[in-house]
Motif scaffolding. Structure first.
Motif, PDB file in Angstrom:
ATOM      1  N   VAL A 169      32.421  51.900  72.244  1.00 28.97           N
ATOM      2  CA  VAL A 169      33.806  52.034  71.784  1.00 28.97           C
ATOM      3  C   VAL A 169      33.932  53.336  70.989  1.00 28.97           C
ATOM      4  O   VAL A 169      32.940  53.924  70.563  1.00 28.97           O
ATOM      5  N   ASN A 170      35.154  53.763  70.763  1.00 29.14           N
ATOM      6  CA  ASN A 170      35.406  55.132  70.318  1.00 29.14           C
ATOM      7  C   ASN A 170      35.390  55.287  68.799  1.00 29.14           C
ATOM      8  O   ASN A 170      36.426  55.322  68.138  1.00 29.14           O
ATOM      9  N   PHE A 171      34.168  55.377  68.247  1.00 29.99           N
ATOM     10  CA  PHE A 171      34.031  55.722  66.842  1.00 29.99           C
ATOM     11  C   PHE A 171      32.903  56.735  66.695  1.00 29.99           C
ATOM     12  O   PHE A 171      31.940  56.741  67.447  1.00 29.99           O
ATOM     13  N   SER A 172      33.046  57.618  65.703  1.00 26.61           N
ATOM     14  CA  SER A 172      32.071  58.671  65.474  1.00 26.61           C
ATOM     15  C   SER A 172      32.179  59.152  64.042  1.00 26.61           C
ATOM     16  O   SER A 172      33.280  59.223  63.489  1.00 26.61           O
ATOM     17  N   THR A 173      31.055  59.506  63.429  1.00 27.17           N
ATOM     18  CA  THR A 173      31.073  60.079  62.082  1.00 27.17           C
ATOM     19  C   THR A 173      31.116  61.600  62.102  1.00 27.17           C
ATOM     20  O   THR A 173      31.317  62.222  61.059  1.00 27.17           O
ATOM     21  N   SER A 174      30.925  62.211  63.277  1.00 30.86           N
ATOM     22  CA  SER A 174      30.874  63.673  63.359  1.00 30.86           C
ATOM     23  C   SER A 174      32.018  64.287  64.145  1.00 30.86           C
ATOM     24  O   SER A 174      32.439  65.400  63.853  1.00 30.86           O
ATOM     25  N   ASP A 175      32.528  63.576  65.152  1.00 34.85           N
ATOM     26  CA  ASP A 175      33.492  64.148  66.093  1.00 34.85           C
ATOM     27  C   ASP A 175      34.810  63.394  66.013  1.00 34.85           C
ATOM     28  O   ASP A 175      34.897  62.235  66.430  1.00 34.85           O
ATOM     29  N   ASP A 176      35.836  64.041  65.460  1.00 32.96           N
ATOM     30  CA  ASP A 176      37.118  63.362  65.303  1.00 32.96           C
ATOM     31  C   ASP A 176      37.742  62.980  66.628  1.00 32.96           C
ATOM     32  O   ASP A 176      38.470  61.988  66.716  1.00 32.96           O
ATOM     33  N   LYS A 177      37.478  63.726  67.684  1.00 27.41           N
ATOM     34  CA  LYS A 177      38.075  63.414  68.978  1.00 27.41           C
ATOM     35  C   LYS A 177      37.394  62.235  69.670  1.00 27.41           C
ATOM     36  O   LYS A 177      37.893  61.721  70.669  1.00 27.41           O
ATOM     37  N   ALA A 178      36.242  61.799  69.146  1.00 28.58           N
ATOM     38  CA  ALA A 178      35.557  60.603  69.655  1.00 28.58           C
ATOM     39  C   ALA A 178      35.708  59.445  68.687  1.00 28.58           C
ATOM     40  O   ALA A 178      35.014  58.435  68.816  1.00 28.58           O
ATOM     41  N   ASP A 179      36.634  59.562  67.733  1.00 23.19           N
ATOM     42  CA  ASP A 179      36.782  58.589  66.658  1.00 23.19           C
ATOM     43  C   ASP A 179      38.150  57.926  66.707  1.00 23.19           C
ATOM     44  O   ASP A 179      38.783  57.695  65.683  1.00 23.19           O
TER      45      ASP A 179
ATOM     46  N   ALA B   3      28.849  39.328  70.879  1.00 24.32           N
ATOM     47  CA  ALA B   3      28.769  39.720  69.476  1.00 24.32           C
ATOM     48  C   ALA B   3      27.539  40.607  69.267  1.00 24.32           C
ATOM     49  O   ALA B   3      26.453  40.311  69.757  1.00 24.32           O
ATOM     50  N   GLY B   4      27.724  41.704  68.575  1.00 24.63           N
ATOM     51  CA  GLY B   4      26.622  42.627  68.325  1.00 24.63           C
ATOM     52  C   GLY B   4      26.365  43.619  69.433  1.00 24.63           C
ATOM     53  O   GLY B   4      25.400  44.395  69.359  1.00 24.63           O
ATOM     54  N   SER B   5      27.198  43.635  70.445  1.00 22.51           N
ATOM     55  CA  SER B   5      26.969  44.538  71.585  1.00 22.51           C
ATOM     56  C   SER B   5      27.662  45.891  71.427  1.00 22.51           C
ATOM     57  O   SER B   5      27.474  46.785  72.254  1.00 22.51           O
ATOM     58  N   ILE B   6      28.459  46.055  70.362  1.00 19.44           N
ATOM     59  CA  ILE B   6      29.247  47.274  70.196  1.00 19.44           C
ATOM     60  C   ILE B   6      28.370  48.431  69.702  1.00 19.44           C
ATOM     61  O   ILE B   6      27.614  48.290  68.740  1.00 19.44           O
ATOM     62  N   VAL B   7      28.504  49.588  70.362  1.00 17.32           N
ATOM     63  CA  VAL B   7      27.859  50.833  69.933  1.00 17.32           C
ATOM     64  C   VAL B   7      28.885  51.957  70.059  1.00 17.32           C
ATOM     65  O   VAL B   7      29.956  51.777  70.640  1.00 17.32           O
ATOM     66  N   SER B   8      28.553  53.123  69.518  1.00 16.18           N
ATOM     67  CA  SER B   8      29.453  54.268  69.623  1.00 16.18           C
ATOM     68  C   SER B   8      29.487  54.794  71.055  1.00 16.18           C
ATOM     69  O   SER B   8      28.457  54.939  71.713  1.00 16.18           O
TER      70      SER B   8
END
Length: 400
Positions: free
Chosen positions: A116-126, A146-151
């Motif tokens: 899913v679309n989250f990132s600590t470095s890239d605003d366009k991937a967040d 449950a627990g399967s979510i990654v960036s």
């Protein structure tokens, strides 16, 4: 009655095909873009995969299996069905929970991962909001997912960055529109005109031609004349006038057919170019050339920046206080790898490998005492063995 077929724009067709490959290469079972009420702004990746607005909670799923499933509100379903790019469109009325879980259960293996679309470095991937993440976690709780979510950052950055032939042509078109405006600026920007007058002139041209702005219109273009002008992301002044001895500088970003340019050009105000201005121009161009020669697939962004930074310092000028380059696509600052130094503010973007097909700026400048800012910005596309300039380089300093 089934909706009539209206094929999706080539961009969405190309990018969704590309996305399936990227999901597989990232080791994900599925990539999920989860949004709602997109009319007031939404996930930055959305225009690449969907050319219509979405209202209720909506889940756009690209699976490693090749399935492309859109779970959307009942009134949003027909445009997606008509686009022809989704293998399945699932409309709902009361709640997205059950159809969303059913689609994920079908596409995600036991122990598999959902990007899913989250990132600590890239605003366009967040693009996933905190509220939507809480909703998603709630939907997946007490299920095997449950627990399967990654960036999904590895998917999103490559999807935005690795341009298709259609995207490259649109970027070339935006550059051409910008070049036309630069030529008209050269005719309008006379001694005695203010920075603000030039800014307003460009805005009139953009409105007449139906062009968009590559960043906030209040600062696009950046217009600088002389040593008292705001350098960087400043505002044009009604008090600062173009005057003899000034370096006159414009940073312009144009959006045409959904894609951006980001180019800087300079002029000298006077009859001939003095030595200090000529030397500054040559130093900036040497640094840009050095960066271009270092830019190729697999190199890290900080390595390219170090070459350009070393060049400008060797020419006797201070280091510039930014990255030498960033990606350009739908926006002037389009996320992904950055050609910048290893400063904390850039996070992992400067240690991300450069990839084939990415479009970057190469930009830097020097401040000349008594004259102002001399900055040049070119655009390049990464090729197999190096890079190709998309802009016609500014090698000489024209006079106003």
């Amino acid at each position: 009655m089934s909706p009539s077929k209206a094929p999706a724009a080539p961009i969405q067709t190309e990018k969704l095909t590309q996305a399936v490959r990227l999901v597989r290469e990232a080791g994900l079972d599925a990539w999920l873009t989860f949004v709602r009420e997109t009319g007031a702004g939404s996930d930055p990746v959305l225009p690449l995969v969907c050319d219509s607005g979405l209202t209720w909670q909506s889940a756009l799923i690209v699976a490693a299996s090749g399935e492309r499933i859109a779970v959307v509100g009942n009134y949003d379903a027909e445009p997606l069905q008509a686009s022809g790019v989704w293998t399945e469109v699932v409309p709902y009325v009361q709640s997205i929970r059950e159809p969303l879980l059913a689609a994920l259960e079908r596409t995600v293996r036991p122990g598999g991962k959902i990007g899913v679309n989250f990132s600590t470095s890239d605003d366009k991937a967040d693009g996933l909001t905190h509220g939507m993440r809480l909703l998603l976690d709630g939907y997946l709780a007490d299920t095997r997912l449950a627990g399967s979510i990654v960036s999904a950052e590895p998917v999103v950055t490559r999807l935005r960055g690795e341009k298709t032939p259609t995207e490259i042509e649109k970027i070339r078109g935006a550059i051409a529109q910008g070049d036309r405006i630069f030529s008209e600026i050269a005719g309008f920007a006379k001694v005695g005109r203010s920075e603000l007058e030039v800014f307003e002139f460009v805005h009139r041209l953009m409105a007449e031609r139906g062009l968009g702005f590559a960043w906030d219109p209040s600062g696009d273009p950046i217009v600088n004349s002389g040593p008292d002008s705001m350098i960087g992301h400043g505002k044009p002044s009604s008090r600062i006038q173009i005057s003899p001895g000034h370096v006159f500088h414009v940073d312009l970003g144009v959006v045409s057919e959904g894609y951006s340019s980001d180019v800087q050009r300079c002029w000298f105000v006077g009859d001939s170019v003095p030595n200090d201005v000529q030397e500054g121009l040559e130093a900036v161009n040497r640094a840009i050339t050095a960066a271009a020669e270092a830019l190729r697939p697999g190199v890290l962004g900080h390595e390219v920046d170090a070459v350009a930074r070393g060049s400008i310092v060797a020419s006797g000028y201070p280091e510039y206080l930014h990255a030498v380059g960033h990606q350009v696509g739908r926006l002037a600052h389009d996320g992904g790898a950055v050609l910048g130094p290893r400063w904390e503010r850039y996070g992992s973007t400067v240690t991300t490998p450069v990839r084939l097909g990415e479009v970057y700026t190469l930009e830097l400048g020097v401040t000349l005492p008594g004259r102002g800012y001399l900055g040049i910005e070119e655009m390049v596309v990464v090729k197999d063995l190096g890079c190709e300039f998309l802009t016609e380089r500014q090698r000489a300093m024209p006079v106003l």
